[in-house]
Enzyme design. Structure first.
Site, PDB file in Angstrom:
ATOM      1  N   CYS A 151     -14.219   0.647 -23.739  1.00  0.00           N
ATOM      2  CA  CYS A 151     -15.096   1.764 -24.114  1.00  0.00           C
ATOM      3  C   CYS A 151     -14.363   2.806 -24.951  1.00  0.00           C
ATOM      4  CB  CYS A 151     -15.680   2.412 -22.859  1.00  0.00           C
ATOM      5  SG  CYS A 151     -16.961   1.399 -22.103  1.00  0.00           S
TER       6      CYS A 151
ATOM      7  N   TYR B 201     -21.202   6.414 -26.655  1.00  0.00           N
ATOM      8  CA  TYR B 201     -21.562   7.819 -26.404  1.00  0.00           C
ATOM      9  C   TYR B 201     -21.078   8.652 -27.603  1.00  0.00           C
ATOM     10  CZ  TYR B 201     -21.794  12.298 -23.981  1.00  0.00           C
ATOM     11  OH  TYR B 201     -22.088  13.591 -23.639  1.00  0.00           O
TER      12      TYR B 201
ATOM     13  N   ASN C 254     -19.127  11.005 -28.299  1.00  0.00           N
ATOM     14  CA  ASN C 254     -17.737  11.391 -28.611  1.00  0.00           C
ATOM     15  C   ASN C 254     -16.873  10.187 -28.983  1.00  0.00           C
ATOM     16  OD1 ASN C 254     -17.538  10.144 -26.114  1.00  0.00           O
ATOM     17  ND2 ASN C 254     -16.130  11.637 -25.252  1.00  0.00           N
ATOM     18  N   LYS C 255     -17.443   8.988 -28.986  1.00  0.00           N
ATOM     19  CA  LYS C 255     -16.648   7.783 -29.193  1.00  0.00           C
ATOM     20  C   LYS C 255     -16.331   7.564 -30.682  1.00  0.00           C
ATOM     21  CE  LYS C 255     -16.239   6.104 -24.955  1.00  0.00           C
ATOM     22  NZ  LYS C 255     -16.868   7.088 -24.091  1.00  0.00           N
ATOM     23  N   GLN C 256     -15.488   6.556 -30.943  1.00  0.00           N
ATOM     24  CA  GLN C 256     -15.073   6.281 -32.337  1.00  0.00           C
ATOM     25  C   GLN C 256     -16.294   6.091 -33.233  1.00  0.00           C
ATOM     26  OE1 GLN C 256     -13.567   5.085 -29.634  1.00  0.00           O
ATOM     27  NE2 GLN C 256     -11.434   4.502 -30.019  1.00  0.00           N
TER      28      GLN C 256
END
Ligand SMILES: Cc1ncc(COP(=O)(O)O)c(C=O)c1O
Length: 382
Positions: A160, A185, A187-189
């Site tokens: 994740c 989500y 804030n992810k890459q």
């Protein structure tokens, strides 16, 4: 946000910010106008593009990283009473997923350099009940998968936080054939708002996952017929359309994060050498050839100096968002009460968890914002 002591016009440096443009807007509008908002063509299109990106044979889009972990553990056969070895230094979903199946998450301590589950500690925790290993690519640094695979048990990778990382023996994270679970989500890459993807090498396993994410329905079944237990873990066409556009940006997004990480390293080098601030390990810190896919920039406050939560408050008073990341899972009240965990079981994890602070980190973060964070930390740490 709590920056109440600041003048009203002071910019706050946010912890995270997604990068979304007109292409994502257009893709969403197209889906809305098509009338097919779910179970449509954007799902396999996103899956195929994602599998290609990480070098996996197959991919299944799911509603979140958490639902992906659940389905991946079921797919490798984890069931009630089993033990799944995982990291106590992760987001709580890694440990919750085995609990969904009434299996027991068994923690082992982490490597003090990479902060990933230590393969030797994991090996020592294996019992006759262990049916899977669940290493986590924490903060985007690749876990030592060759070492876990050598233990001879099914492996599910919590990827994740690992998109864009590469293992020292060649493959990208997600491309080894083990079920590997990504999260999207905001804030992810890359993001789809909420969402996840399981990459894997086994076609039959993909068929099971695709059925279980859709209430247990086989592809050739009528919509009210089901031949196994399933869930609603589908990802909508709206989300998949956003994901496909985000994938086209992924190289830029990762390069942006790597640029900001390099700026932080430079700006914080003095605090690291003079004050003992802990910085994220470099690529290849454990095995030459490991490459991080940058997710968060987490520092460890020095053992001597203001406590971590005071540092976070002082950063907030200076207009800098930050958060404790990550807390030790085994010390959370659910895990203490359900499994009887206590302080002192995993000393490396506990030490790191007590001192970790995630700093603002996003691909388009400006040099002056990094400088502001570094200056604030410098003031606070003296
Ligand atoms: C390591 C790790 N595992 C699992 C998850 C769960 O992903 P999601 O929030 O998409 O359910 C996350 C993300 O929050 C994560 O960082």
């Amino acid at each position: 946000m709590g920056a109440s002591s600041l003048p009203a016009d002071t910019d706050v440096v946010p912890l995270a910010q997604p990068v979304l443009g007109v292409e994502e807007e257009q893709a969403v509008i197209e889906v809305l106008r098509s009338g097919q908002l779910s179970l449509g063509p954007r799902v396999p299109a996103f899956e195929e593009a994602f599998a290609m990106r990480v070098g996996a044979a197959h991919a299944s889009a799911v509603s979140s990283g958490t639902s992906g972990l659940h389905l991946a553990l079921r797919a490798v056969g984890v069931k009630e009473g089993d033990e799944v070895i995982t990291s106590p230094f992760s987001f709580v979903a890694s440990a919750n997923a085995p609990v969904f199946e009434r299996a027991r998450p068994v923690f082992a301590d982490v490597d003090p350099v990479t902060l990933n589950l230590d393969p030797a500690a994991a090996a020592a925790a294996i019992t006759e009940r262990t049916t899977a290993l669940l290493p986590v690519h924490i903060f985007g640094y690749p876990a030592d998968l060759p070492a876990f695979e050598a233990l001879g048990l099914p492996v599910v990778e919590d990827a994740c936080e690992g998109l864009g990382a590469r293992h020292h023996d060649g493959p990208a994270v997600g491309g080894r054939g083990n079920p590997a679970v990504f999260g999207f989500y905001a804030n992810k890459q890359m993001t789809t708002g909420e969402g996840g993807m399981i990459t894997l090498g086994d076609e039959a396993m993909k068929a099971r996952i695709d059925s279980e994410r859709n209430q247990g329905r086989a592809p050739d079944m009528g919509w009210l017929d089901h031949d196994r237990l399933g869930f609603n873990y589908r990802l909508s066409d709206i989300a998949c359309a956003i994901g496909s556009v985000q994938l086209t940006r992924l190289d830029d997004l990762l390069a942006g994060r790597a640029r900001v990480a390099a700026l932080y390293r430079e700006a914080l080098a003095g605090l690291a050498t003079q004050r003992g601030l802990g910085l994220p390990c470099e690529d290849g810190a454990r095995h030459a050839g490991d490459v991080r896919g940058w997710f968060v920039f987490v520092v460890q406050v020095p053992r001597e100096g203001p406590p971590r939560d005071d540092v976070i408050r002082a950063l907030r008073d200076r207009g800098v968002q930050s958060k404790p990341y990550l807390p030790a899972i085994h010390l959370m009240s659910f895990y203490r009460e359900t499994f009887g965990h206590r302080e002192g079981e995993f000393p490396v994890c506990e030490d790191v968890a007590a001192r970790s602070v995630a700093l603002p980190f996003f691909p388009h973060m400006r040099e002056d914002q990094v400088a502001r964070v570094a200056a604030a930390l410098g003031e606070i740490l003296g």
